[in-house]
Motif scaffolding. Structure first.
Motif, PDB file in Angstrom:
ATOM      1  N   GLU A   1       0.751  -1.373   0.226  1.00 43.62           N
ATOM      2  CA  GLU A   1       0.170   0.108  -0.137  1.00 43.62           C
ATOM      3  C   GLU A   1       0.859   1.197   0.052  1.00 43.62           C
ATOM      4  O   GLU A   1       1.892   1.440   0.771  1.00 43.62           O
ATOM      5  CB  GLU A   1      -0.683   0.055   1.306  1.00 43.62           C
ATOM      6  CG  GLU A   1      -2.047   1.116   1.230  1.00 43.62           C
ATOM      7  CD  GLU A   1      -2.721   1.313   2.359  1.00 43.62           C
ATOM      8  OE1 GLU A   1      -3.672   2.168   2.694  1.00 43.62           O
ATOM      9  OE2 GLU A   1      -2.716   0.386   3.352  1.00 43.62           O
TER      10      GLU A   1
ATOM     11  N   GLY B   1      -2.742   3.869  -3.651  1.00 48.57           N
ATOM     12  CA  GLY B   1      -3.589   2.755  -2.913  1.00 48.57           C
ATOM     13  C   GLY B   1      -3.102   1.430  -2.581  1.00 48.57           C
ATOM     14  O   GLY B   1      -1.743   1.528  -2.539  1.00 48.57           O
TER      15      GLY B   1
ATOM     16  N   ASN C   1      -9.502   2.688  -0.067  1.00 52.42           N
ATOM     17  CA  ASN C   1      -8.078   2.877  -0.311  1.00 52.42           C
ATOM     18  C   ASN C   1      -7.660   1.943  -1.343  1.00 52.42           C
ATOM     19  O   ASN C   1      -6.252   1.837  -1.528  1.00 52.42           O
ATOM     20  CB  ASN C   1      -7.171   2.792   0.882  1.00 52.42           C
ATOM     21  CG  ASN C   1      -7.262   1.404   1.882  1.00 52.42           C
ATOM     22  OD1 ASN C   1      -7.993   0.573   1.386  1.00 52.42           O
ATOM     23  ND2 ASN C   1      -6.293   1.357   2.678  1.00 52.42           N
TER      24      ASN C   1
ATOM     25  N   ARG D   1      -1.328   8.262   0.396  1.00 49.47           N
ATOM     26  CA  ARG D   1      -2.225   9.178  -0.393  1.00 49.47           C
ATOM     27  C   ARG D   1      -1.441  10.207  -1.499  1.00 49.47           C
ATOM     28  O   ARG D   1      -0.324  11.017  -0.991  1.00 49.47           O
ATOM     29  CB  ARG D   1      -3.093  10.045   0.496  1.00 49.47           C
ATOM     30  CG  ARG D   1      -3.773   9.164   1.257  1.00 49.47           C
ATOM     31  CD  ARG D   1      -5.021   9.781   2.109  1.00 49.47           C
ATOM     32  NE  ARG D   1      -5.658   9.015   3.052  1.00 49.47           N
ATOM     33  CZ  ARG D   1      -6.980   9.126   3.194  1.00 49.47           C
ATOM     34  NH1 ARG D   1      -7.719   9.973   2.507  1.00 49.47           N
ATOM     35  NH2 ARG D   1      -7.588   8.257   4.122  1.00 49.47           N
TER      36      ARG D   1
END
Length: 340
Positions: free
Chosen positions: A227, A328, A263, A230
């Motif tokens: 991940e 994401g 996300n 942002r």
């Protein structure tokens, strides 16, 4: 080779996958003593925690492996089975939270054996030293490079004379059965870590480590995926490059966004390339000729996406690059194909 703050550690081998981790099948098989804390803690995720005031009937509860105080000559040891056999480039003997009770020294021995020998047979085997007896520091990650190019299946961590170790990480390169892969009649996951796939680079892995993308099985939670943070500068995308276990033609691709709900990436695309020479810096390798494998495609939250007819090219490729827009998390990437 020591540093008290984890955030400042930038040792090359620590970027490699942990061959002994519990989540790739690593096992702590036998220990000379585990009176205060069990050997299985060595291979668990994280660095271990400390809970003030928590005790067991044997004493203070500790999140690691801890032997009793030795009153006779000798030292303690723990035998571990690697989840993924391979070449070891370095070990991390983490004494986090062990301050007045960490071992003064440690060494590591290795063994290459096929099949499933009993722990007792392993204890009686002839081991090869790969790390000499070296001094440890308490409450920190003790990082030691390993100068061995041999493929190993088991390790023995020796501590002198006794004490506690929170975690034991074995960073290296997976060496699978390449003959088995070459003989495969059907398709195999060419990107899978257990088959020898390797994450070479990514532009961001703020929330989830890059190697999670190709680990065995499905993720158990959101923390077991790859991940990125942002993205605040748009347009743009994040990317990750996987070297396939062997060059191969791609038949089917799976992009799994399990547990990523608010996300997950909006879209993704996949490219492939065929390289004869190794690339050190994929971020600045502008001369690589990437071929579109999967056009930019819409993704769903918490979903296993399968692509077969959508594939625009099949290779053969040596590397694939997954691009996610704009950012994401992706739980797993599977690249099913046939060795070229």
């Amino acid at each position: 080779m020591h540093a008290p703050e984890e955030g400042k550690l930038r040792v090359a081998f620590t970027e490699l996958i942990d061959l002994a981790a519990e989540n790739v099948g690593g096992q702590a098989l036998l220990a000379s003593d585990e009176f205060f804390a069990g050997k299985e803690n060595l291979l668990k995720p994280g660095r271990g925690i400390f809970i003030p005031g928590k005790f067991t009937e044997n004493g203070k509860w500790m999140d690691g492996w801890e032997s009793r105080r030795k009153r006779v000559p000798g030292h303690d040891w723990c035998i571990l089975k690697l989840g993924m056999p391979g070449v070891i480039r370095g070990v991390d003997i983490d004494t986090n939270h062990f301050l007045g009770n960490f071992p003064e020294y440690a060494s590591v021995d290795a063994l290459a054996v096929e099949g499933e020998p009993t722990p007792e047979a392993l204890a009686a085997a002839t081991w090869t030293p790969i790390l000499p007896q070296l001094k440890l520091q308490g409450g920190t990650r003790n990082l030691f490079p390993i100068a061995s190019d041999q493929r190993w299946t088991h390790l023995r961590l020796n501590i002198f004379p006794d004490g506690g170790v929170a975690r034991f990480r074995v960073h290296g390169e997976v060496r699978p059965d390449f003959e088995r892969l070459s003989r495969a009649d059907g398709t195999v996951d060419l990107a899978a870590a257990e088959n020898g796939g390797t994450v070479m680079a990514c532009n961001d892995a703020f929330f989830g480590p890059k190697d999670n993308l190709i680990l065995p099985g499905r993720a158990a939670n959101m923390g077991e995926g790859w991940e990125t943070r942002r993205k605040r500068v748009l347009p743009g995308f994040d990317w990750i490059v996987v070297k396939l276990a062997v060059p191969g033609t791609v038949q089917r691709v799976e992009v799994d966004t399990a547990y990523f709900k608010g996300n997950f990436p909006d879209t993704c695309s996949i490219e492939g390339c065929s390289l004869r020479e190794p690339v050190v810096d994929f971020a600045n390798a502008h001369d690589i000729a990437w071929t579109e494998l999967l056009p930019r495609t819409k993704l769903q939250a918490d979903h296993r996406h399968y692509f077969e007819s959508e594939l625009a090219a099949k290779g053969p490729f040596t590397h694939v690059r997954l691009k996610i827009y704009p950012d994401g998390g992706v739980s797993r990437l599977r690249v099913h194909g046939r060795p070229a």
